[in-house]
Design a protein around this motif. Structure first.
Motif, short mmCIF file in Angstrom:
data_model
loop_
_atom_site.label_atom_id
_atom_site.label_comp_id
_atom_site.label_asym_id
_atom_site.label_seq_id
_atom_site.Cartn_x
_atom_site.Cartn_y
_atom_site.Cartn_z
N HIS A 84 6.42 3.31 -11.67
CA HIS A 84 5.15 4.18 -11.68
C HIS A 84 4.58 4.35 -13.05
CE1 HIS A 84 8.21 7.31 -12.29
NE2 HIS A 84 7.11 7.93 -12.58
N ALA A 115 -3.52 10.97 -4.87
CA ALA A 115 -4.00 9.95 -3.72
C ALA A 115 -4.58 8.84 -4.35
CB ALA A 115 -4.70 10.69 -2.63
N TRP A 118 -2.47 6.54 -6.04
CA TRP A 118 -1.62 5.57 -4.97
C TRP A 118 -2.53 4.42 -4.81
CZ3 TRP A 118 3.09 5.00 -3.85
CH2 TRP A 118 4.32 6.05 -4.00
N LYS A 119 -3.87 4.74 -4.54
CA LYS A 119 -4.79 3.60 -4.50
C LYS A 119 -4.79 2.51 -5.36
CE LYS A 119 -8.10 6.41 -1.52
NZ LYS A 119 -9.38 6.86 -1.58
N LYS A 121 -2.18 2.25 -7.36
CA LYS A 121 -0.95 1.48 -7.43
C LYS A 121 -0.76 0.42 -6.31
CE LYS A 121 3.38 1.13 -5.54
NZ LYS A 121 3.83 0.52 -4.00
N GLU A 122 -1.24 0.47 -5.05
CA GLU A 122 -1.39 -0.53 -4.18
C GLU A 122 -2.13 -1.55 -4.75
OE1 GLU A 122 0.45 -0.65 -1.47
OE2 GLU A 122 1.21 1.36 -2.24
N SER A 149 9.16 5.74 -4.86
CA SER A 149 8.98 5.44 -3.38
C SER A 149 9.92 6.95 -2.94
CB SER A 149 9.69 4.32 -2.93
OG SER A 149 11.09 4.50 -3.34
N TRP A 410 1.28 12.94 -11.72
CA TRP A 410 1.54 11.58 -11.11
C TRP A 410 3.02 11.36 -11.74
CZ3 TRP A 410 1.40 8.12 -7.52
CH2 TRP A 410 1.94 6.64 -7.68
#
Length: 875
Positions: A84, A115, A118-119, A121-122, A149, A410
């Motif tokens: 991460h 959030a 996380w977008k 990251k994906e 995770s 984060w």
């Protein structure tokens, strides 16, 4: 697969075979297999963006080892995963998703901002995954892990709680590296130091009750607002009588003491040191020792705070300018000198770091470091190349406690909870103490407590900080395999065997993983650590995402193919030194793939009906090529044991291109010996498969070899050689000598020469029956046997044979003159290089890479000169 195109094109083929490998689950090991295991965990790439050329080198090396061990009969597992990367990812998302829109993370709030990350990251996890697949990486994607995770986070929190309970984690107030841009603490390893031009300011501090002053020198005059003492060396006669007196701190008009300590260097500056305990790590230690006051003068964003009176709210550099003006106006500035100073910068955003007192969480490292040093010293963990052992030991011998808290959103929230009603840990009397003891109103727990254990209040809040990224990744080798549960993966595949990484994170990651493995599993996490060189750009800079100086690997794959990229990188990457990248190396890889393709097609067209097993009847040339292949296998075995992948690539390149293609295939075209061509091409593509997996899989299926995939084949074994092949070796050496002479005298291949040979009976008889090969490959019209010649000839003298090449029609004197002029030219160039290399001024300025190139040029010129001198002697 019944066609074999004349030209190899990786486009389409590479994607086809990777999809096939995944569909057939070839990268997923059998947990119940009885085979010996071989495990590698990927150094998890940061989800900050696309992978660089350095990642390509790192991951292709791991893939080579995994595929080799699979072919060698092991049950292999290469664990996939990503990191991460707390600070790096947060900074990247702020830059790309917020700042460009004129927003700050505070505008979104913690929940929405996380959030958004996380977008990101994906999105980039998908990009990285696709890049690794394009490279051909044999990763088991069914076991992919992510350091943030839910499952992984539980393991991180468990470790924090356990270390706290054992007294190895404590909260304390110390000087830390602080980034005013990222607004977080940084470890020493996350700071880059660059020498830059600066100033040394000499400031007069009036001595209270006298007309005297004591002058101090500083590079950061703004910090004087937080001074709480002036320190001198007790042995310095200039200041001995002043110790114990007080000075009036300029501008602040605050009285502070003059103290004495051996720490002060009498020869630096004026020999008097201003002590700013809250803003310098060494001053901090002095203050602890002499019980001085700590005054913090800076806000987190590097503006000055309310403790600085009129400077409150000013940026640190604006305050510096104003302070200098005031000192001048008060005649308290003695002088200003130019001074080159080491400037510490945040490795992520390049902002100048500010040493700052701060309350943070720390891990006591010395108890963890000792066992980690021991396992390397006793050889349980081997480091390759061995020269990195000294750096490893240096880090651990001088280890400092690890600041693990970060002021980010984060990451893994620190599992510490406070009671709003009774928590009083911020009491000034308790600051700057290393304490892991129980504190009223504070609970360290894997889950949020329902009420305070001290007062029963339900008003509980969690620590706002997150853990350093490395605090999660130091668990990587075992946390990815199911620990702390005794899962099948954990019991079968842990400890892992090999870690491949860059030497620049030897302490940040490697040493810490060894510490964690020993502490939490009682086992070493891996048995071998392989440090690969850095790939650098033309300016010598490490290729990195932050610099943006790496060629896009996917573009190179699109242009040359993944196999060419992988093989080309290995060819130019020696074990012991960093590499300046050149795209030409990838083109060499492409040409090698084409050479292999053309050789395979030649065999497919002419010998595909032959068996792929070793036939009973072999010619002397078959025996010779098998003899050479045996030698290659032995070399590869040794090189794999010492992880010399560059040397493996070079050995295979030389064997395939020269020994097999340029010699064996040319010989069998002449004498018709074809018995082992198909057998040997199968063995060749098997040993090449770890380096160039796609083209070897394609060739394997062109021949309809029996296994589902070449990945499931077995590594070749050496073959018993039944016939003496020394005559073939001697004839090859003779042909090479003849070719060298032809080259020196500019004799074209079309010009056929006559030769006279003088040799023993054994080789004479061999040449009589193999004359066609000699004449064809040496460019001879004819040859005969005699012990001397009367015509103009060049002499080739070898231990077992003399060869006289008839040079009729060539002006010998003219050739001698031409070659002598070439020697004179070479001598001049040799002397120029020797002069430069013996010049200390040149050596001090020239880069190591430049010096290396010059040494190689010198060696090449000397060899060429020696060869021409011998040629003249032969005339």
């Amino acid at each position: 697969m019944n066609e074999f195109p004349s030209r190899y094109s990786p486009e389409g083929i590479e994607d086809k075979w990777y999809d096939f490998w995944i569909k057939e689950k070839l990268f997923t090991p059998d947990r119940n297999s009885k085979k010996k295991t071989y495990t590698i965990v990927i150094p998890p790439p940061n989800v900050t963006g696309r992978l660089t050329l350095g990642h390509t080198l790192n991951n292709s090396m791991q893939d080579i080892l995994i595929r080799y061990k699979k072919l060698a009969g092991y049950e292999v597992l290469w664990v996939a995963g990503m990191d991460h990367a707390g600070i790096a990812t947060q900074v990247k998302v702020e830059e790309e998703r917020l700042i460009k829109k004129g927003l700050k993370k505070e505008d979104l709030g913690r929940e929405k901002f996380v959030a958004e990350i996380w977008k990101w990251k994906e999105e980039y996890a998908g990009v990285i995954r696709e890049q690794l697949k394009k490279m051909g990486c044999a990763l088991d994607w069914s076991r992919e892990c992510f350091t943030l995770s839910d499952d992984y986070s539980k393991k991180v929190i468990k470790v924090f709680v356990e270390l706290y309970k054992k007294g190895l984690i404590y909260r304390g107030e110390y000087i830390i590296n602080w980034c005013p841009r990222c607004l977080t603490a940084l470890s020493d390893e996350q700071v880059e130091t660059e020498e830059e031009p600066g100033k040394l300011y000499y400031i007069r501090y009036p001595i209270v009750g006298t007309d005297e002053v004591i002058t101090v020198a500083t590079t950061r005059p703004e910090t004087m607002l937080g001074d709480t003492a002036v320190c001198v060396n007790p042995k310095d006669r200039r200041y001995k009588k002043l110790v114990g007196k007080k000075v009036l701190l300029p501008i602040m008009e605050r009285e502070i003491p003059i103290i004495a300590d051996d720490y002060v260097d009498p020869d630096f500056g004026t020999g008097a040191l201003k002590v700013t305990p809250a803003h310098d790590p060494f001053d901090f230690e002095l203050a602890e020792k002499h019980n001085l006051e700590f005054i913090n003068i800076m806000n987190p964003d590097a503006t000055l705070n309310e403790n600085t009176n009129e400077f409150n709210g000013l940026d640190r550099y604006a305050a510096r300018k104003r302070i200098i003006e005031l000192l001048k106006s008060k005649s308290l500035l003695d002088k200003i000198e130019d001074y080159r100073l080491p400037l510490a910068k945040c490795e992520r955003c390049k902002t100048a770091v500010e040493p700052r007192i701060s309350k943070q969480w720390f891990v006591k490292m010395k108890p963890l470091a000792r066992p980690a040093m021991r396992v390397v010293k006793n050889g349980r963990i081997k480091i390759h190349p061995q020269r990195w052992v000294n750096l490893y030991n240096h880090w651990l011998e001088n280890v400092r406690d690890w600041c693990i808290s970060r002021q980010l959103w984060w990451g893994h929230r620190i599992p510490v909870y406070y009671c709003s009603k009774c928590y009083k840990y911020d009491d000034p009397k308790m600051t700057r103490r290393k304490t892991g003891r129980r504190v009223k109103g504070m609970v360290v727990s894997a889950v949020k407590p329902k009420k305070c254990p001290d007062c029963g209040s339900s008003k509980i809040y969690q620590d706002e900080d997150v853990l350093d990224t490395w605090f999660s990744s130091w668990l990587w080798p075992f946390a990815t395999l199911g620990w702390p549960k005794k899962t099948k993966d954990y019991t079968r595949f842990y400890p892992t065997q090999t870690l491949v990484t860059g030497w620049d994170i030897i302490y940040l990651w490697v040493a810490r993983m060894i510490m964690a493995g020993l502490k939490f599993t009682g086992k070493i996490p891996f048995s071998d650590v392989v440090f690969h060189p850095m790939i650098r750009d033309e300016k010598g800079r490490k290729m990195s995402k932050s610099l943006g100086n790496s060629p896009e690997p996917m573009d190179l794959i699109g242009k040359y193919g993944a196999d060419a990229l992988r093989f080309g990188l290995q060819l130019i990457t020696p074990r012991e030194q960093d590499v300046l990248f050149s795209e030409q190396a990838i083109d060499v890889g492409r040409k090698f793939c084409n050479k292999l393709w053309n050789a395979s097609r030649l065999i497919w067209l002419n010998y595909r009906d032959h068996k792929d097993t070793l036939p009973r009847t072999l010619s002397v040339y078959d025996e010779w090529i098998l003899f050479e292949f045996n030698k290659l296998l032995e070399k590869l075995k040794d090189h794999y044991l010492s992880f010399e992948l560059n040397q493996i690539a070079r050995e295979m390149y030389d064997f395939v291109w020269h020994t097999f293609c340029d010699w064996y295939l040319e010989i069998i075209k002449i004498n018709g010996s074809k018995n082992v061509a198909k057998y040997l091409i199968k063995q060749i593509i098997i040993i090449l498969h770890p380096f160039i997996p796609f083209i070897t899989e394609e060739i394997y299926h062109k021949f309809n070899f029996p296994k589902k995939s070449i990945f499931l084949e077995r590594w070749p074994e050496t073959t018993e050689i039944k016939e003496d092949v020394s005559n073939v070796i001697l004839m090859k050496e003779l042909i090479e000598e003849i070719r060298n002479v032809r080259g020196l005298f500019n004799i074209t291949p079309k010009e056929k020469l006559d030769a006279v040979l003088d040799t023993g009976t054994n080789f004479k008889n061999f040449l009589k029956t193999n004359g066609a090969v000699l004449k064809k490959l040496a460019g001879l019209n004819d040859f005969k046997f005699a012990d001397s010649v009367s015509q103009p000839a060049a002499s080739i003298i070898m231990p077992s044979v003399k060869c006289f090449l008839i040079l009729s029609g060539i002006n010998i004197d003219k050739e001698k003159s031409r070659l002598q002029k070439e020697i004179e030219s070479l001598s001049k160039r040799i002397n120029e290089i020797k002069y430069r290399m013996n010049n200390p001024n040149y050596i001090s300025k020239a880069s190591e890479e430049t010096q290396k190139r010059e040494r190689q040029r010198l060696e090449d010129f000397l060899k060429k000169k020696e060869g021409i001198e011998k040629a003249i002697e032969k005339l």
